[in-house]
Design a protein around this motif. Structure first.
Motif, PDB file in Angstrom:
ATOM      1  N   ASP A   1      -7.201  -2.919  -2.131  1.00  0.00           N
ATOM      2  CA  ASP A   1      -8.202  -3.938  -1.830  1.00  0.00           C
ATOM      3  C   ASP A   1      -8.784  -4.525  -3.111  1.00  0.00           C
ATOM      4  OD1 ASP A   1      -7.904  -3.655   0.923  1.00  0.00           O
ATOM      5  OD2 ASP A   1      -9.430  -2.079   1.026  1.00  0.00           O
ATOM      6  N   ARG A   2      -9.050  -3.689  -4.094  1.00  0.00           N
ATOM      7  CA  ARG A   2      -9.593  -4.172  -5.373  1.00  0.00           C
ATOM      8  C   ARG A   2      -8.562  -5.027  -6.113  1.00  0.00           C
ATOM      9  NH1 ARG A   2     -11.545   1.251  -5.438  1.00  0.00           N
ATOM     10  NH2 ARG A   2     -13.762   1.251  -4.952  1.00  0.00           N
TER      11      ARG A   2
ATOM     12  N   THR B   1      -6.783   5.758 -15.420  1.00  0.00           N
ATOM     13  CA  THR B   1      -7.876   6.536 -14.848  1.00  0.00           C
ATOM     14  C   THR B   1      -9.159   6.339 -15.653  1.00  0.00           C
ATOM     15  OG1 THR B   1      -7.452   8.489 -16.219  1.00  0.00           O
ATOM     16  CG2 THR B   1      -6.260   8.352 -14.108  1.00  0.00           C
TER      17      THR B   1
ATOM     18  N   ILE C   1       0.839  -1.199   0.000  1.00  0.00           N
ATOM     19  CA  ILE C   1       0.000   0.000   0.000  1.00  0.00           C
ATOM     20  C   ILE C   1       0.873   1.248   0.000  1.00  0.00           C
ATOM     21  CG2 ILE C   1      -1.638   1.343   1.381  1.00  0.00           C
ATOM     22  CD1 ILE C   1      -2.926  -1.395   2.141  1.00  0.00           C
TER      23      ILE C   1
ATOM     24  N   HIS D   1       1.103   3.859  -3.274  1.00  0.00           N
ATOM     25  CA  HIS D   1       0.862   5.300  -3.199  1.00  0.00           C
ATOM     26  C   HIS D   1       2.063   6.077  -3.745  1.00  0.00           C
ATOM     27  CE1 HIS D   1      -2.997   5.232  -1.257  1.00  0.00           C
ATOM     28  NE2 HIS D   1      -2.546   4.332  -0.398  1.00  0.00           N
TER      29      HIS D   1
ATOM     30  N   HIS E   1      -5.629   4.924  -9.349  1.00  0.00           N
ATOM     31  CA  HIS E   1      -5.764   6.293  -8.863  1.00  0.00           C
ATOM     32  C   HIS E   1      -6.988   6.460  -7.958  1.00  0.00           C
ATOM     33  CE1 HIS E   1      -2.592   7.388 -11.647  1.00  0.00           C
ATOM     34  NE2 HIS E   1      -3.217   6.637 -12.526  1.00  0.00           N
ATOM     35  N   ALA E   2      -7.812   5.416  -7.846  1.00  0.00           N
ATOM     36  CA  ALA E   2      -9.021   5.486  -7.035  1.00  0.00           C
ATOM     37  C   ALA E   2      -8.740   4.999  -5.618  1.00  0.00           C
ATOM     38  CB  ALA E   2     -10.122   4.639  -7.669  1.00  0.00           C
ATOM     39  N   SER E   3      -9.479   5.545  -4.672  1.00  0.00           N
ATOM     40  CA  SER E   3      -9.320   5.068  -3.295  1.00  0.00           C
ATOM     41  C   SER E   3      -9.737   3.599  -3.239  1.00  0.00           C
ATOM     42  CB  SER E   3     -10.160   5.908  -2.332  1.00  0.00           C
ATOM     43  OG  SER E   3     -11.519   5.764  -2.633  1.00  0.00           O
ATOM     44  N   GLY E   4      -9.112   2.858  -2.371  1.00  0.00           N
ATOM     45  CA  GLY E   4      -9.422   1.440  -2.238  1.00  0.00           C
ATOM     46  C   GLY E   4      -8.758   0.551  -3.272  1.00  0.00           C
ATOM     47  N   PHE E   5      -7.832   1.119  -4.058  1.00  0.00           N
ATOM     48  CA  PHE E   5      -7.196   0.328  -5.105  1.00  0.00           C
ATOM     49  C   PHE E   5      -6.531  -0.949  -4.588  1.00  0.00           C
ATOM     50  CE2 PHE E   5      -3.259  -0.693  -7.440  1.00  0.00           C
ATOM     51  CZ  PHE E   5      -3.834  -1.205  -8.597  1.00  0.00           C
TER      52      PHE E   5
END
Length: 159
Positions: free
Chosen positions: A80-81, A55, A11, A15, A74-78
């Motif tokens: 986990d996905r 994106t 993580i 980032h 670029h999305a939050s929770g990447f």
């Protein structure tokens, strides 16, 4: 405990990857690199899953590869996905594709540094790079972003 530590390292690395995309000749020698055509063949033969990490705006401009899962880094929770996609892929390799191979290479490096395996870089990207012409110029099929999003597995986490 080790898996949790690896996830934290990934993580943090993911980032940082968004902020700085770098590659080196040594990295190129040590990673799994696929051409767009090889990746599509693996997708057709059901030996791989592919994730498009670009994106939403990029997906809208060019479409998404047919059968490719759009999961923006670029999305939050990447993270986990990404890990959910790997779980759903079973023993299949998960190919990572972006526009020109920079983000996917950096993401692969972060995954490897965190101890994860089973991923490959589609270094040509959608638009092509020094590695090759890319998905679009290779005339591989694309679909509109809404079709690709509808192709995500059932009960997929919200984008």
């Amino acid at each position: 405990m080790a898996l949790d530590l690896n996830r934290r390292r990934f993580i943090l690395g993911a980032h940082m990857t968004v902020l700085t995309v770098t590659a080196s000749p040594l990295l190129a020698q040590s990673r799994s690199v696929w051409s767009a055509e090889n990746a599509f063949d693996a997708l057709l033969s059901d030996t791989a899953r592919i994730i498009d990490v670009r994106t939403r705006e990029e997906w809208q401009e060019t479409g998404v590869g047919a059968g490719v899962w759009p999961i923006s880094m670029h999305a939050s929770g990447f993270p986990d996905r990404l890990f959910r996609a790997k779980e759903l892929s079973g023993d299949r390799t998960v190919g990572l594709i972006c526009a020109t191979g920079g983000r996917s290479a950096s993401l692969l490096r972060a995954l490897r540094q965190a101890g994860y395996s089973g991923y490959a870089d589609i270094s040509e990207g959608m638009l092509g790079s020094g590695e090759g012409p890319g998905w679009i110029a290779s005339n591989l099929p694309t679909v509109p972003v809404d079709v690709a999003l509808n192709g995500l597995p059932p009960r997929w986490p919200d984008l």
